[in-house]
Design a protein around this motif. Structure first.
Motif, PDB file in Angstrom:
ATOM      1  N   VAL A   1       0.847  -1.199   0.000  1.00  9.28           N
ATOM      2  CA  VAL A   1       0.000   0.000   0.000  1.00  9.28           C
ATOM      3  C   VAL A   1       0.878   1.242   0.000  1.00  9.28           C
ATOM      4  CG1 VAL A   1      -1.956   1.123   1.080  1.00  9.28           C
ATOM      5  CG2 VAL A   1      -1.669  -1.308   1.368  1.00  9.28           C
ATOM      6  N   SER A   2       1.786   1.326  -0.851  1.00  8.57           N
ATOM      7  CA  SER A   2       2.639   2.491  -1.121  1.00  8.57           C
ATOM      8  C   SER A   2       2.867   3.437   0.046  1.00  8.57           C
ATOM      9  CB  SER A   2       2.084   3.285  -2.314  1.00  8.57           C
ATOM     10  OG  SER A   2       0.867   3.904  -1.988  1.00  8.57           O
ATOM     11  N   GLY A   3       3.409   2.946   1.129  1.00  4.74           N
ATOM     12  CA  GLY A   3       3.801   3.791   2.241  1.00  4.74           C
ATOM     13  C   GLY A   3       2.666   4.326   3.087  1.00  4.74           C
ATOM     14  N   ALA A   4       1.460   3.888   2.863  1.00  8.46           N
ATOM     15  CA  ALA A   4       0.323   4.352   3.673  1.00  8.46           C
ATOM     16  C   ALA A   4       0.419   3.729   5.055  1.00  8.46           C
ATOM     17  CB  ALA A   4      -0.991   3.966   3.015  1.00  8.46           C
ATOM     18  N   SER A   5      -0.184   4.388   5.997  1.00  6.48           N
ATOM     19  CA  SER A   5      -0.195   3.865   7.352  1.00  6.48           C
ATOM     20  C   SER A   5      -0.910   2.521   7.389  1.00  6.48           C
ATOM     21  CB  SER A   5      -0.922   4.855   8.273  1.00  6.48           C
ATOM     22  OG  SER A   5      -1.152   4.258   9.517  1.00  6.48           O
ATOM     23  N   THR A   6      -0.427   1.621   8.252  1.00  6.04           N
ATOM     24  CA  THR A   6      -1.046   0.310   8.340  1.00  6.04           C
ATOM     25  C   THR A   6      -2.229   0.298   9.301  1.00  6.04           C
ATOM     26  OG1 THR A   6       0.535  -0.310  10.037  1.00  6.04           O
ATOM     27  CG2 THR A   6       1.070  -0.908   7.759  1.00  6.04           C
ATOM     28  N   ALA A   7      -2.473   1.396  10.008  1.00  5.59           N
ATOM     29  CA  ALA A   7      -3.625   1.459  10.912  1.00  5.59           C
ATOM     30  C   ALA A   7      -4.890   1.383  10.085  1.00  5.59           C
ATOM     31  CB  ALA A   7      -3.601   2.756  11.710  1.00  5.59           C
ATOM     32  N   SER A   8      -5.803   0.498  10.483  1.00  8.92           N
ATOM     33  CA  SER A   8      -7.000   0.367   9.680  1.00  8.92           C
ATOM     34  C   SER A   8      -8.031   1.418  10.068  1.00  8.92           C
ATOM     35  CB  SER A   8      -7.571  -1.036   9.769  1.00  8.92           C
ATOM     36  OG  SER A   8      -7.766  -1.416  11.082  1.00  8.92           O
ATOM     37  N   VAL A   9      -8.779   1.817   9.076  1.00 12.76           N
ATOM     38  CA  VAL A   9      -9.836   2.799   9.280  1.00 12.76           C
ATOM     39  C   VAL A   9     -10.945   2.152  10.089  1.00 12.76           C
ATOM     40  CG1 VAL A   9     -11.551   4.212   8.088  1.00 12.76           C
ATOM     41  CG2 VAL A   9      -9.260   3.967   7.136  1.00 12.76           C
ATOM     42  N   GLN A  10     -11.501   2.904  11.028  1.00 14.48           N
ATOM     43  CA  GLN A  10     -12.591   2.414  11.869  1.00 14.48           C
ATOM     44  C   GLN A  10     -13.839   3.239  11.602  1.00 14.48           C
ATOM     45  OE1 GLN A  10     -11.011   2.904  15.782  1.00 14.48           O
ATOM     46  NE2 GLN A  10      -9.804   1.043  15.682  1.00 14.48           N
ATOM     47  N   LEU A  11     -14.984   2.582  11.641  1.00 11.39           N
ATOM     48  CA  LEU A  11     -16.268   3.211  11.402  1.00 11.39           C
ATOM     49  C   LEU A  11     -17.173   2.854  12.572  1.00 11.39           C
ATOM     50  CD1 LEU A  11     -18.210   2.962   8.068  1.00 11.39           C
ATOM     51  CD2 LEU A  11     -19.335   2.512  10.229  1.00 11.39           C
ATOM     52  N   PHE A  12     -17.664   3.838  13.290  1.00 11.46           N
ATOM     53  CA  PHE A  12     -18.608   3.556  14.369  1.00 11.46           C
ATOM     54  C   PHE A  12     -19.433   4.798  14.697  1.00 11.46           C
ATOM     55  CE2 PHE A  12     -16.429   5.713  17.842  1.00 11.46           C
ATOM     56  CZ  PHE A  12     -15.127   5.753  17.402  1.00 11.46           C
ATOM     57  N   PRO A  13     -20.591   4.686  15.312  1.00 12.64           N
ATOM     58  CA  PRO A  13     -21.210   3.398  15.655  1.00 12.64           C
ATOM     59  C   PRO A  13     -21.693   2.691  14.401  1.00 12.64           C
ATOM     60  CG  PRO A  13     -22.746   5.179  16.085  1.00 12.64           C
ATOM     61  CD  PRO A  13     -21.459   5.820  15.653  1.00 12.64           C
TER      62      PRO A  13
END
Length: 76
Positions: A1-13
């Protein structure tokens, strides 16, 4: 993923009624909300943590696509 952060996006609630929070968008990117039949319902650019208004969407299941992830979202 071309240097993008590995933290996954979160969606809530999730499920959501009128709005949901997108977290961990570490860079500016396009986010799109799709109905399951492929229709694009909303598209916007965002970065950082942001509340997304979905009060105008009908009740149902949607796909929220960032540039690196696809998340399922239920609108009640």
């Amino acid at each position: 993923v071309s240097g993008a952060s590995t933290a996954s996006v979160q969606l809530f609630p999730n499920p959501s009624h009128d709005a949901f929070l997108l977290r961990n968008l570490n860079e500016r990117q396009t986010v799109s909300i799709y109905a399951l039949d492929g229709r694009i319902m909303k598209s916007f650019e965002t970065a950082g943590d942001q509340w997304i208004d979905i009060s105008d969407l009908p009740i149902g299941l949607y796909l929220v696509k960032t540039e690196y992830q696809t998340l399922k979202m239920i609108k009640l």
